[in-house]
Design a protein around this motif. Structure first.
Motif, PDB file in Angstrom:
ATOM      1  N   GLU A 119     -41.904 -96.404  39.047  1.00  0.00           N
ATOM      2  CA  GLU A 119     -41.207 -97.369  38.201  1.00  0.00           C
ATOM      3  C   GLU A 119     -42.227 -98.012  37.263  1.00  0.00           C
ATOM      4  N   TYR A 122     -38.116-100.053  35.160  1.00  0.00           N
ATOM      5  CA  TYR A 122     -37.463 -98.812  34.759  1.00  0.00           C
ATOM      6  C   TYR A 122     -38.042 -97.623  35.521  1.00  0.00           C
ATOM      7  N   LYS A 123     -37.162 -96.710  35.931  1.00  0.00           N
ATOM      8  CA  LYS A 123     -37.585 -95.473  36.590  1.00  0.00           C
ATOM      9  C   LYS A 123     -38.313 -94.587  35.600  1.00  0.00           C
ATOM     10  N   LYS A 130     -39.127 -91.016  34.104  1.00  0.00           N
ATOM     11  CA  LYS A 130     -38.401 -89.744  34.016  1.00  0.00           C
ATOM     12  C   LYS A 130     -39.368 -88.602  33.842  1.00  0.00           C
TER      13      LYS A 130
END
Length: 65
Positions: free
Chosen positions: A50, A62-63, A65
């Motif tokens: 994260e 936020y994760k 990606k």
């Protein structure tokens, strides 16, 4: 920098060799072990990663990606 399971595998094998492990030969399985460990570590870090944004209009977590 992106995580790479192949680079991590090479680093694991090198460290095993530095610690005295025999990584070659007919019955050696350290390459497969290092590959399995590297893939699992990269998958875990990628899944759990994260990014915290501490200020501004996008503040939050936020994760990756």
């Amino acid at each position: 920098m992106a995580l790479s399971d192949s680079i991590l595998k090479s680093m694991i094998v090198s460290e095993l060799q530095a610690q005295g492990f025999v990584t070659g030969g007919e019955h050696a399985r350290s390459e497969q072990l290092a590959e399995a460990i590297a893939k699992a570590v990269v998958a875990h870090i990628t899944a759990a990663a994260e990014v915290p944004v501490t200020s501004g209009s996008s503040a939050g977590s936020y994760k990756v990606k």
